[in-house]
Design an enzyme around this catalytic site. Sequence first.
Site, PDB file in Angstrom:
ATOM      1  N   ILE A  68       0.854  -1.191   0.000  1.00 31.59           N
ATOM      2  CA  ILE A  68       0.000   0.000   0.000  1.00 31.59           C
ATOM      3  C   ILE A  68       0.889   1.240   0.000  1.00 31.59           C
ATOM      4  O   ILE A  68       1.767   1.393   0.857  1.00 31.59           O
ATOM      5  CB  ILE A  68      -0.922   0.014   1.234  1.00 31.59           C
ATOM      6  CG1 ILE A  68      -1.802  -1.237   1.238  1.00 31.59           C
ATOM      7  CG2 ILE A  68      -1.792   1.273   1.237  1.00 31.59           C
ATOM      8  CD1 ILE A  68      -2.651  -1.375   2.490  1.00 31.59           C
ATOM      9  N   GLU A  71       1.809  -3.603   5.839  1.00 29.33           N
ATOM     10  CA  GLU A  71       0.907  -3.169   4.773  1.00 29.33           C
ATOM     11  C   GLU A  71       1.184  -3.904   3.461  1.00 29.33           C
ATOM     12  O   GLU A  71       0.759  -3.485   2.388  1.00 29.33           O
ATOM     13  CB  GLU A  71       1.038  -1.659   4.546  1.00 29.33           C
ATOM     14  CG  GLU A  71       2.346  -1.198   3.948  1.00 29.33           C
ATOM     15  CD  GLU A  71       3.417  -0.903   4.979  1.00 29.33           C
ATOM     16  OE1 GLU A  71       4.339  -0.146   4.675  1.00 29.33           O
ATOM     17  OE2 GLU A  71       3.338  -1.459   6.109  1.00 29.33           O
TER      18      GLU A  71
END
Length: 341
Positions: A217, A259
């Site tokens: 991300i 992430e």
Amino acid sequence: MTATTKIANPRDIAQNAMALINELNLQPTPQVYHVFYSYLSDEIPELSQLVKVLIRNTQELDEETVYRIYHKYLGAHAVEQHINQGVEGLQAAVERVEEAVHSVMRDTEQFCGEFDTASQRLLADDITLEDARSVSRQLSGTSNKARDCYGTFNGSLEEYHKEVRRVRTELELVRRDALTDTLTGIANRKNFDSSLREAVTSTMETGAPLTLLMIDIDHFKEFNDNFGHRAGDGVLKAVSRVLVRSTKGADTVARYGGEEFAVILPDTTRENAEKLANKLRENVSNQRIINKKTGKDFGKLTVSIGLTSYQLGENILEFVDRADKALYLAKQDGRNTCVLQ
């Protein structure tokens, strides 16, 4: 469905749990499912009462709250306690069955003796009609006692089967928990490692293509710093939902760490994997994270993706490392892009 109703049949509990989860608009992750399964079976009174109160006020019943309930009442230690209780119940049920078996054997021997005696009396040359009626009444009483005896035995077997089903359900939940990321409900790192080994073994045996996506991300740390960890958790869950919706059944979507996500694509060529990667990237970029309670819009999401295909005979670590390098290049190229290695 707003009140605790104790349901005996595990299949009915499962169906009602899923219906309630959908009604409350929650994600049916293993942890969420476990909480509502326990609620409907009423196996933990404190949990059932708490969920009952929260259901009445749905504004306070979100996934984060459900996860807190899960960890308090059904976490690893709590589940271990439930399993131990189930095993103890199973052992007690086995003992009851053993006692019932011994009782049936004793009673059966007695019944056989009574039937033998009755048979001899009925075959006697001097038996009278009254004697025959008396023997018939005795046999009827013996038959009733035998029926009661076997009824008790069947009851013991049913209790044993209930304990077996309960322990089996607990073990299945523990297995799922061990392989599932608590926050997002998708496969965790342990599940990823196991699934990748299986996929590589299958590819080496069949020669079918195998492709791996590593996904990160973009600017996640800044998002966390600006909006807080709860918003960050929302981002992780939103991305995981997009990945699951955009892939097919044979694929494995996993949270690799932090992430970073990974997608294992069996029977998928580089060309098709690249098309899927760009589709994933576009689907994520169409997402906007909005606070359900305040309506605050946190903005647009993007991801960077590294992609590589397995080369027959190579080490799994080399395979993953190559995908990681492709991801690193995607981040260097300005993010929100896909790079093949």
